[in-house]
Design a protein around this motif. Structure first.
Motif, PDB file in Angstrom:
ATOM      1  N   ALA A 198      14.710   5.145   1.785  1.00 48.20           N
ATOM      2  CA  ALA A 198      15.040   3.731   1.592  1.00 48.20           C
ATOM      3  C   ALA A 198      14.149   2.843   2.441  1.00 48.20           C
ATOM      4  CB  ALA A 198      16.504   3.491   1.935  1.00 48.20           C
ATOM      5  N   LEU A 199      13.532   3.420   3.480  1.00 50.34           N
ATOM      6  CA  LEU A 199      12.608   2.625   4.291  1.00 50.34           C
ATOM      7  C   LEU A 199      11.213   2.626   3.686  1.00 50.34           C
ATOM      8  CD1 LEU A 199      13.697   3.728   7.843  1.00 50.34           C
ATOM      9  CD2 LEU A 199      13.801   1.427   6.916  1.00 50.34           C
ATOM     10  N   GLY A 200      11.077   3.238   2.528  1.00 49.50           N
ATOM     11  CA  GLY A 200       9.773   3.235   1.867  1.00 49.50           C
ATOM     12  C   GLY A 200       8.890   4.407   2.256  1.00 49.50           C
TER      13      GLY A 200
ATOM     14  N   ILE B   3       4.158  -4.783  -6.883  1.00 53.93           N
ATOM     15  CA  ILE B   3       4.716  -3.440  -6.804  1.00 53.93           C
ATOM     16  C   ILE B   3       4.176  -2.544  -7.905  1.00 53.93           C
ATOM     17  CG2 ILE B   3       6.840  -3.983  -5.605  1.00 53.93           C
ATOM     18  CD1 ILE B   3       8.214  -4.135  -8.291  1.00 53.93           C
ATOM     19  N   HIS B   4       3.381  -3.144  -8.791  1.00 55.39           N
ATOM     20  CA  HIS B   4       2.803  -2.318  -9.845  1.00 55.39           C
ATOM     21  C   HIS B   4       1.684  -1.460  -9.299  1.00 55.39           C
ATOM     22  CE1 HIS B   4       4.621  -3.906 -13.563  1.00 55.39           C
ATOM     23  NE2 HIS B   4       4.935  -4.874 -12.744  1.00 55.39           N
ATOM     24  N   ARG B  10      -1.009   7.387  -5.397  1.00 57.74           N
ATOM     25  CA  ARG B  10      -0.830   8.303  -4.260  1.00 57.74           C
ATOM     26  C   ARG B  10      -1.276   9.707  -4.633  1.00 57.74           C
ATOM     27  NH1 ARG B  10       2.054   5.283  -0.807  1.00 57.74           N
ATOM     28  NH2 ARG B  10       3.169   3.584  -1.818  1.00 57.74           N
TER      29      ARG B  10
ATOM     30  N   LEU C   5       0.582  -8.260   5.709  1.00 55.43           N
ATOM     31  CA  LEU C   5       0.568  -6.884   5.198  1.00 55.43           C
ATOM     32  C   LEU C   5       1.218  -6.788   3.829  1.00 55.43           C
ATOM     33  CD1 LEU C   5       1.447  -4.693   8.270  1.00 55.43           C
ATOM     34  CD2 LEU C   5      -0.585  -4.523   6.851  1.00 55.43           C
ATOM     35  N   PRO C   7       2.504  -9.059   0.770  1.00 53.42           N
ATOM     36  CA  PRO C   7       2.734 -10.296   0.053  1.00 53.42           C
ATOM     37  C   PRO C   7       4.122 -10.300  -0.571  1.00 53.42           C
ATOM     38  CG  PRO C   7       1.200  -8.880  -1.128  1.00 53.42           C
ATOM     39  CD  PRO C   7       1.433  -8.258   0.188  1.00 53.42           C
ATOM     40  N   LEU C   9       7.177 -10.694  -3.035  1.00 54.19           N
ATOM     41  CA  LEU C   9       7.377 -10.541  -4.468  1.00 54.19           C
ATOM     42  C   LEU C   9       7.516 -11.900  -5.144  1.00 54.19           C
ATOM     43  CD1 LEU C   9      10.106  -7.805  -4.476  1.00 54.19           C
ATOM     44  CD2 LEU C   9       7.853  -7.565  -5.484  1.00 54.19           C
ATOM     45  N   ASN C  12       4.279 -14.339  -5.766  1.00 50.35           N
ATOM     46  CA  ASN C  12       3.079 -13.844  -6.417  1.00 50.35           C
ATOM     47  C   ASN C  12       2.868 -14.594  -7.722  1.00 50.35           C
ATOM     48  OD1 ASN C  12       0.991 -12.442  -7.561  1.00 50.35           O
ATOM     49  ND2 ASN C  12       1.685 -10.479  -6.740  1.00 50.35           N
ATOM     50  N   TYR C  91       9.248  -8.740 -11.838  1.00 53.64           N
ATOM     51  CA  TYR C  91       8.717  -7.421 -12.154  1.00 53.64           C
ATOM     52  C   TYR C  91       9.824  -6.530 -12.685  1.00 53.64           C
ATOM     53  CZ  TYR C  91       4.810  -8.788  -9.219  1.00 53.64           C
ATOM     54  OH  TYR C  91       3.745  -9.422  -8.688  1.00 53.64           O
ATOM     55  N   ASN C  92       9.524  -5.813 -13.742  1.00 53.06           N
ATOM     56  CA  ASN C  92      10.484  -4.821 -14.208  1.00 53.06           C
ATOM     57  C   ASN C  92      10.355  -3.587 -13.323  1.00 53.06           C
ATOM     58  OD1 ASN C  92      12.098  -3.024 -15.451  1.00 53.06           O
ATOM     59  ND2 ASN C  92      11.032  -3.042 -17.425  1.00 53.06           N
ATOM     60  N   ILE C  93      11.367  -3.349 -12.503  1.00 53.69           N
ATOM     61  CA  ILE C  93      11.238  -2.269 -11.516  1.00 53.69           C
ATOM     62  C   ILE C  93      11.474  -0.887 -12.112  1.00 53.69           C
ATOM     63  CG2 ILE C  93      11.839  -3.736  -9.562  1.00 53.69           C
ATOM     64  CD1 ILE C  93      14.592  -2.222  -9.622  1.00 53.69           C
ATOM     65  N   GLU C 102       6.582   1.358  -2.825  1.00 54.39           N
ATOM     66  CA  GLU C 102       6.316  -0.060  -2.587  1.00 54.39           C
ATOM     67  C   GLU C 102       7.595  -0.879  -2.797  1.00 54.39           C
ATOM     68  OE1 GLU C 102       3.320  -2.561  -1.302  1.00 54.39           O
ATOM     69  OE2 GLU C 102       3.279  -0.385  -1.588  1.00 54.39           O
ATOM     70  N   LEU C 103       8.319  -0.505  -3.829  1.00 51.29           N
ATOM     71  CA  LEU C 103       9.579  -1.214  -4.124  1.00 51.29           C
ATOM     72  C   LEU C 103      10.549  -1.086  -2.956  1.00 51.29           C
ATOM     73  CD1 LEU C 103      11.590  -2.571  -6.176  1.00 51.29           C
ATOM     74  CD2 LEU C 103      12.276  -0.246  -6.787  1.00 51.29           C
ATOM     75  N   ARG C 104      10.683   0.119  -2.439  1.00 47.85           N
ATOM     76  CA  ARG C 104      11.683   0.347  -1.384  1.00 47.85           C
ATOM     77  C   ARG C 104      11.296  -0.342  -0.084  1.00 47.85           C
ATOM     78  NH1 ARG C 104      12.382   6.521  -2.899  1.00 47.85           N
ATOM     79  NH2 ARG C 104      13.602   6.265  -4.788  1.00 47.85           N
ATOM     80  N   LYS C 105       9.995  -0.602   0.078  1.00 50.12           N
ATOM     81  CA  LYS C 105       9.571  -1.380   1.235  1.00 50.12           C
ATOM     82  C   LYS C 105      10.141  -2.784   1.173  1.00 50.12           C
ATOM     83  CE  LYS C 105       5.026   0.277   2.002  1.00 50.12           C
ATOM     84  NZ  LYS C 105       3.612  -0.081   1.882  1.00 50.12           N
TER      85      LYS C 105
END
Lengths: 314, 381, 271
Positions: A198-200, B3-4, B10, C5, C7, C9, C12, C91-93, C102-105
């Motif tokens: 959850a922290l990425g 997020i895209h 990775r 670090l 940007p 969501l 944008n 954004y469609n997650i 990236e999403l969970r960040k």
């Protein structure tokens, strides 16, 4: 007739069967513990007088049955050497397999089931069959082909050698490492993994930074159990690398080696005079036992702690 | 940058995952390799491609041209590559050598009918045969000497003898102890006794072998008063020591996994502790106890060093107080002197393959029974 | 709060998917299946930025499942399938090419049971920062102090930052988990019954903290505790067996609900 005499809850009838069966099963337990105690006692009692600094630090001459001059240094070194090389191979493969099974694989997928079945089976293969496998695969196939590719004129790799014995043992102890590592991975609360994700963190980061450090005691247990099992095994190395006698210590992976367990076998079955050589036999057994047993006790203690933690969680 | 970012963002992660998967397949690979390479060395026996006959039909050197190259190559026991590199003179010399070798065989063997037979045929491997010099047809394992005898039955009998004695000794003790530890003992006792019994599995089998050879053999001979000091009985009991921890821990696990609700219901109805254990827990855990014994069998049949040290003469006898030689022992003792690739070598590998198959099957049965047992307890089908 | 670090969501503007002025989180016709059973049924819901939204409902109503959809924690469970769309900042997650990491960040999470790592307090907060590239000691120190202060924990732990986090009390552990989550400066914080295992005093502190955090973060909280939802949330969504029954301003849900089922639940007649 009288009314029931006792108003309290004490039974006045002696329950024979209860006594009998509790006693019988208790005796069975005691008997097993007794066997263990007698074996250990016998070996320690007869062995400790034979152990001296000279004994563990001497390279014996070809006549290693001579009670006064003999020593077991090459056997200790050989056993340690083969076990260390084995560890280098078995720990990474075993730990990574356990990681796959607990962290990545879905429990219901066919491939996971096949892997588990294979691990179970590997655990049940007789040790002598591992010896045959080492001879048929590592020496006669891999080794001979290596010699052919490297254009060796005489057999270097296509003959019994330390590396082949170690690899054979690594295959044999793979299930031990997998099972112990899996057990400790399962003992880690899922909440920690969730928190990290959850922290990425990626899955790999979570495994490397959160899961593995937590699983370390379990991985160590697995490694120690594998080492202690392998250190005492003789059958798999009979045709894959052990030597009856070597004048020098093994220094290369393609060398043959002397071995404590095999030496015990030689001393007890090929001695010209078993009565006379008994002290060195017992002393050698004690050295072997100290090596494997000390490791085992450490592993059992760590495992007991891991299990306790596991139970406290659920 | 939003997020895209796809999975390809990775590559390291992706690569690591694939690598982990590949490495985890190694256990499967190893089982397959073991099967493949043990079977590979043993297959010629199954297909009748081994020949131990001491006296082979001879091709006189003069008849060289009447035979095809393939026939000659087989006759001279050469590989096709070796054969093609040889000129006619060399082949002639080899044929002379062959005839001379035949003439070198002692007179008494040359007239022996046994010298003409291939002892690796199945009928000689399994059925009794009237060997010359013996009074009646017998099953004999004697892989050394001029005429090699490879009857497998004495080894099977030897294996069964030691294994069954071991199990008869170990199962009651281990199951009894498992019942005591899991059902009757106080928690304090259980916590100490369990690891102590598990410790028994930490004793290397050569150590158990030494103990059996030196101490137990003498003690048991005093008690039972039999003739041969080292025999199948001693080996079997020592084998029992080695399998007790296996049977104990699986049986204990099965007994413990019987739901507590069962036992508490029985106790609430006024049953005593042992009645609960005997009438409720043991029947419920019976498949687990059975599986423990089957897995113990697999362990006992594969144990090598104990039997090798305690007794090793291969005699065909069902008496438990005679010596016995098990399959594992035979492989361990004889592989060193067997010629690489020769019939003896191949038969030893075949024994290994049979052993592998036997333990494979017993492990499968054991695991299957345990699996079903656990699923049943958890209410799954 | 701005951070070079990462940007945001919501700002944008280059992405055509982000339409200015649209709600921050848009859930449209979302259904979720565990194997064959449908756990969430056609949920549509819009949540605004920097607002506390509470999800309430009886156990098994799907509120936690929906919450875990927002940072795709359901991906970890075998056999979960999602239909419909869920957009954050346009954004469609659930799209195939979304980087979950990236999403969970950007969407942090605090769990029901406090789950600090078995490391020191300092390392707990530093973990997420290091993952996302904060390496320098001075930066780490500053961000950790800032986060612990943000979670109202700094004064209690500043003298024992390098002792084990497992030595903290339950309430402190949960605030440490909040500090850990806000350290990486997400935009949304998901809270799954964060105070259910705590005593009333610790709960009160967490609630105060949530009201404080609202100034900077969008917060979605799942709770069993009706009073808690009433005290801290601006909007409330009531779920019942996988369906969204009613969604609106908290005051309205608790004083004048449109649906009979909502009224029964908030007044304690079932649940």
């Amino acid at each position: 007739m009288n009314a029931p005499a006792t108003k309290n809850f004490r039974t006045d009838k002696f329950d024979f069967w209860s006594f009998f069966f509790s006693g019988l099963t208790g005796l069975a337990t005691l008997f097993i513990i007794g066997i263990l105690a007698v074996i250990l006692g016998n070996i320690v009692w007869n062995g400790w007088t034979g152990i001296s600094w000279h004994f563990v630090s001497t390279i014996p001459t070809k006549d290693f049955f001579d009670v006064k001059t003999t020593g077991v240094l090459p056997m200790i070194v050989g056993t340690a050497f083969r076990v260390i090389v084995m560890t280098i191979f078995v720990i990474p493969v075993g730990v990574i397999t356990a990681i796959y099974l607990t962290e990545y694989a879905s429990n219901t997928s066919i491939i996971t089931r096949i892997i588990r079945a294979a691990v179970n089976n590997l655990a049940g293969v007789p040790s002598i069959v591992f010896g045959l496998f080492g001879l048929g695969f590592f020496i006669n196939f891999v080794g001979k082909n290596m010699d052919a590719v490297l254009h060796n004129t005489s057999a270097v790799w296509g003959q019994p050698a330390l590396i082949w014995a170690s690899l054979t043992l690594a295959v044999m102890t793979l299930p031990v490492v997998i099972v112990a590592t899996e057990e400790s991975l399962k003992a880690i609360p899922p909440g920690l993994r969730e928190a990290s994700l959850a922290l990425g963190a990626t899955k790999l980061e979570t495994i490397l930074k959160i899961v593995l450090p937590q699983a370390l005691p379990g991985i160590m247990t697995g490694g120690i159990l594998a080492v202690s099992r392998a250190a005492g095994e003789v059958a798999p190395i009979l045709f894959t690398g052990v030597a009856y006698y070597m004048a020098s210590l093994p220094s290369h992976l393609s060398d043959q080696f002397m071995d404590l367990g095999y030496h015990v076998f030689v001393l007890s079955t090929q001695s010209p005079n078993i009565e006379q050589t008994r002290p060195i036999l017992y002393a050698t057994v004690l050295v072997l036992l100290m090596l494997t047993f000390a490791l085992n006790i450490v592993a059992i203690l760590i495992r007991a702690r891991v299990r306790k933690k596991l139970r406290a969680m659920h | 940058m939003g997020i895209h970012r796809g999975h390809q963002a990775r590559p390291g992660e992706w690569l690591a995952e694939k690598l982990i998967f590949l490495i985890s397949l190694s256990a499967i690979g190893m089982v397959l390799l073991i099967f493949l390479f043990v079977a590979r060395e043993a297959l010629p026996v199954f297909f009748g491609q081994t020949d131990t006959a001491l006296i082979q039909p001879v091709i006189p050197t003069a008849e060289l041209d009447r035979h095809s190259p393939a026939e000659l190559q087989r006759y001279l026991e050469l590989t096709p590559e070796q054969f093609t590199t040889m000129d006619k003179e060399t082949i002639k010399t080899l044929m002379d050598v062959k005839i001379e070798a035949l003439n070198d065989i002692p007179e008494n063997f040359r007239n022996d009918p046994d010298a003409k037979i291939n002892t690796t045929e199945w009928k000689y491997l399994l059925r009794p045969h009237q060997w010359s010099g013996y009074e009646k047809p017998e099953r004999i394992w004697q892989p050394v000497g001029q005429i090699k005898k490879f009857n497998l039955i004495p080894l099977f009998v030897g294996t069964l003898k030691t294994t069954l004695i071991g199990l008869l000794f170990a199962v009651p003790l281990a199951v009894g102890a498992a019942i005591y530890v899991s059902q009757l003992a106080r928690p304090r006792v259980r916590e100490t006794v369990k690891p102590v019994i598990e410790m028994l599995s930490g004793i290397p089998s050569v150590v158990t072998g030494v103990f059996a050879l030196i101490v137990m053999a003498t003690v048991l001979q005093h008690i039972f008063g039999y003739q041969t000091r080292l025999n199948a009985f001693v080996a079997g009991i020592a084998l029992g020591f080695a399998v007790i921890p296996v049977i104990f821990s699986i049986a204990e696990d099965a007994l413990t996994s019987v739901p507590r609700a069962y036992t508490q219901a029985a106790l609430a109805l006024g049953a005593s502790r042992w009645q609960t254990a005997w009438q409720i827990v043991l029947p419920a855990a019976l498949p687990g106890v059975f599986a423990a014994s089957v897995l113990g069998f697999g362990r006992a049949i594969g144990e090598t060093m104990i039997v090798l040290m305690v007794c090793s003469a291969s005699v065909m006898s069902w008496s438990i107080f005679d010596s016995a030689r098990s399959i594992t022992t035979t492989i361990a003792a004889e592989m060193a002197e067997a010629v690489n690739g020769g019939p003896h070598y191949r038969i030893l590998f075949m024994l290994g393959a049979l052993l592998f198959a036997a333990t494979f099957v017993s492990n499968m049965i054991g695991d299957f029974v345990i699996h079903r047992f656990k699923n049943k307890l958890e209410g799954k089908r | 709060m701005t951070d070079t670090l990462m940007p945001k969501l919501s700002v944008n503007a280059n992405d055509p998917g982000a339409v200015a002025g649209s709600p921050f989180i848009e859930i449209e016709n979302l259904s979720l299946y565990y194997g064959a059973s449908k756990a969430l049924k056609n949920i549509s819901l819009n949540l605004d930025e920097k607002v506390v939204t509470a999800f309430i409902g009886p156990s098994g109503c799907g509120k936690s499942t929906l919450l875990r959809c927002l940072n795709r924690m359901n991906d970890l469970i075998d056999g979960v399938r999602i239909e419909g769309s869920m957009k954050i900042g346009g954004y469609n997650i659930n799209a195939k090419d979304v980087d979950v990491i990236e999403l969970r960040k950007r969407v942090g999470m605090v769990f029901q049971k406090s789950n600090p790592f078995p490391k020191s307090i300092y390392e707990n907060v530093a973990y997420g920062l290091r993952l996302h590239g904060v390496k320098a000691k001075s930066d780490l120190d500053a961000r950790i102090e800032q986060s612990l202060q943000g979670a109202a924990l700094w004064d209690e732990v500043k003298d024992r930052l390098h002792t084990s986090a497992l030595g903290l009390s339950g309430g402190q552990q949960q605030r440490l988990c909040i500090a850990r989550a806000i350290a990486i400066r997400p935009e949304i914080i998901l809270m799954d019954e964060p105070a259910s295992a705590l005593d009333p005093i610790a709960t009160a502190r967490i609630e105060d903290l949530i009201l404080e955090l609202k100034k900077e973060f969008t917060i979605v909280i799942v709770t069993h505790n009706m009073q808690q939802a009433a005290r801290i949330s601006d909007r409330t969504a009531f779920f019942y067996i996988g369906e969204l029954v009613e969604f609106g301003p908290t005051v309205k849900i608790f004083t004048n609900p449109a649906q009979k089922r909502t009224e029964d639940y908030v007044s304690g007649r079932f649940g």
